[in-house]
Write a protein that holds these residues in place. Structure first.
Motif, PDB file in Angstrom:
ATOM      1  N   ASN A 136       0.819  -1.208   0.000  1.00 36.90           N
ATOM      2  CA  ASN A 136       0.000   0.000   0.000  1.00 36.90           C
ATOM      3  C   ASN A 136       0.857   1.263   0.000  1.00 36.90           C
ATOM      4  N   LEU A 137       1.988   1.207   0.662  1.00 32.01           N
ATOM      5  CA  LEU A 137       2.897   2.349   0.635  1.00 32.01           C
ATOM      6  C   LEU A 137       3.420   2.583  -0.782  1.00 32.01           C
ATOM      7  N   ALA A 138       3.686   1.498  -1.496  1.00 30.50           N
ATOM      8  CA  ALA A 138       4.123   1.628  -2.888  1.00 30.50           C
ATOM      9  C   ALA A 138       3.020   2.237  -3.752  1.00 30.50           C
ATOM     10  N   PHE A 139       1.768   1.824  -3.517  1.00 34.29           N
ATOM     11  CA  PHE A 139       0.648   2.424  -4.248  1.00 34.29           C
ATOM     12  C   PHE A 139       0.521   3.912  -3.923  1.00 34.29           C
ATOM     13  N   LEU A 140       0.743   4.266  -2.662  1.00 28.46           N
ATOM     14  CA  LEU A 140       0.686   5.670  -2.265  1.00 28.46           C
ATOM     15  C   LEU A 140       1.743   6.487  -3.004  1.00 28.46           C
ATOM     16  N   LEU A 182       1.034   9.468  -5.688  1.00 27.14           N
ATOM     17  CA  LEU A 182       1.599  10.816  -5.570  1.00 27.14           C
ATOM     18  C   LEU A 182       2.372  11.197  -6.828  1.00 27.14           C
ATOM     19  N   PHE A 183       3.026  10.228  -7.424  1.00 28.04           N
ATOM     20  CA  PHE A 183       3.738  10.484  -8.680  1.00 28.04           C
ATOM     21  C   PHE A 183       2.755  10.860  -9.790  1.00 28.04           C
ATOM     22  N   LEU A 184       1.620  10.162  -9.846  1.00 28.73           N
ATOM     23  CA  LEU A 184       0.612  10.483 -10.859  1.00 28.73           C
ATOM     24  C   LEU A 184       0.041  11.884 -10.649  1.00 28.73           C
ATOM     25  N   ILE A 185      -0.162  12.256  -9.387  1.00 31.09           N
ATOM     26  CA  ILE A 185      -0.644  13.614  -9.106  1.00 31.09           C
ATOM     27  C   ILE A 185       0.403  14.642  -9.512  1.00 31.09           C
ATOM     28  N   TRP A 186       1.657  14.358  -9.210  1.00 30.43           N
ATOM     29  CA  TRP A 186       2.742  15.267  -9.574  1.00 30.43           C
ATOM     30  C   TRP A 186       2.823  15.453 -11.090  1.00 30.43           C
ATOM     31  N   LYS A 187       2.591  14.361 -11.814  1.00 28.55           N
ATOM     32  CA  LYS A 187       2.610  14.416 -13.274  1.00 28.55           C
ATOM     33  C   LYS A 187       1.285  14.911 -13.853  1.00 28.55           C
ATOM     34  N   LYS A 188       0.326  15.204 -12.974  1.00 30.67           N
ATOM     35  CA  LYS A 188      -0.998  15.676 -13.367  1.00 30.67           C
ATOM     36  C   LYS A 188      -1.737  14.675 -14.252  1.00 30.67           C
ATOM     37  N   LEU A 213      -5.491   2.276   6.670  1.00 32.73           N
ATOM     38  CA  LEU A 213      -5.112   2.971   5.443  1.00 32.73           C
ATOM     39  C   LEU A 213      -4.097   2.176   4.628  1.00 32.73           C
ATOM     40  N   LEU A 214      -3.321   1.331   5.303  1.00 34.27           N
ATOM     41  CA  LEU A 214      -2.274   0.568   4.623  1.00 34.27           C
ATOM     42  C   LEU A 214      -2.642  -0.906   4.492  1.00 34.27           C
TER      43      LEU A 214
END
Length: 283
Positions: A152-156, A160-166, A201-202
């Motif tokens: 789950n931490l890896a998915f998080l 976050l990377f996808l959000i950063w890349k929009k 959450l995890l």
């Protein structure tokens, strides 16, 4: 189509029979997408349609998860895995249940399964929690499950990377996680025993659902405020299913139920059109 296949593959237990995979794929593609007109027309997340059909129709195959390799006396090899999927036995003739015979049956389940079963059978305070964290699937002294929190931490991090890349919008995952977390914290203060908020959450499909399932651009809300409402609704539904329902996770059901509400959410959260005048006032 490829994304649907990847999401469905991530949701199915790794040693599920091949016919389960075929049925789930057919339901996802045909019932979840093409019956509504094909690409971009489906109101429901197709991968979750296939997953829910499998979960309801074949609960045994869909809830038999293998424990961490460290808990197995004879971890299956790659040829064993292929043989289990297509023949239901390993190359040495052992079934999956026989491979797990030396382990307490509760460890075959996910941490959420284990928590729901354990706390339904035991009532009490800190001493019950101490007993629960001694289960083999959990880390000593913590209710974080071995392997699950790392996934789950890896998915998080991926989300976050996808959000950063929009590539996805932040509103849906943030609203989903915050709404669930707030409700879980309130419930913990009220004394209802379950996994800790961090472990919740995890565990299960929480992070995977928040960043990779709920954010499906076709089936999610499209308005800025609607995304917050949509994500918050999913978090609420996951909370209700996990704490009061029969299913230990509930992300798939929550996403599909929220998909039903998308037209209504978008209708009442539409941004004001430029030049729009409130009745009785000049624009």
């Amino acid at each position: 189509m490829v994304l649907t296949a990847l999401i469905l593959a991530m949701a199915i237990p790794p040693y599920a029979p091949y016919w389960v995979i075929l049925i789930g794929t057919a339901c996802a593609v045909l019932l979840g997408k093409h019956v509504y007109g094909g690409l971009g027309q489906n109101p429901f997340n197709p991968a979750m349609v296939g997953y829910v059909v499998l979960l309801i129709s074949f609960p045994l195959q869909m809830t038999t998860w293998i424990p961490p390799i460290a808990l197995l006396q004879e971890p299956p090899t790659f040829p064993d895995a292929l043989s289990l999927i297509f023949n239901n036995v390993t190359t040495d003739g052992f079934t999956l249940s026989q491979l797990l015979h030396s382990i307490d049956g509760i460890t075959q389940a996910t941490p959420l399964d284990s928590a729901k079963i354990f706390y339904s059978l035991h009532q009490g305070g800190p001493e019950v929690f101490h007993q629960f964290v001694q289960l083999p699937i959990l880390q000593n002294g913590s209710d974080l499950a071995t392997g699950w929190w790392q996934i789950n931490l890896a998915f998080l991090l991926g989300g976050l990377f996808l959000i950063w890349k929009k590539a996805i919008h932040w509103q849906i995952p943030v609203a989903m996680l915050v709404s669930f977390m707030c409700l879980a914290i309130i419930t913990a203060f009220l004394g209802k025993h379950h996994l800790s908020v961090i472990s919740q959450l995890l565990s299960g499909a929480m992070m995977f659902g928040a960043f990779f399932i709920a954010t499906d651009p076709v089936t999610a809300s499209i308005t800025p405020r609607g995304k917050l409402v949509f994500g918050g609704l999913i978090g609420l539904l996951v909370y209700l299913i996990r704490y009061f329902g029969n299913y230990p996770d509930g992300v798939a059901f929550a996403v599909l139920l929220a998909n039903i509400c998308v037209p209504l959410i978008d209708h009442y959260t539409r941004p004001r059109v430029a030049g729009y005048a409130v009745k009785g006032k000049k624009s």
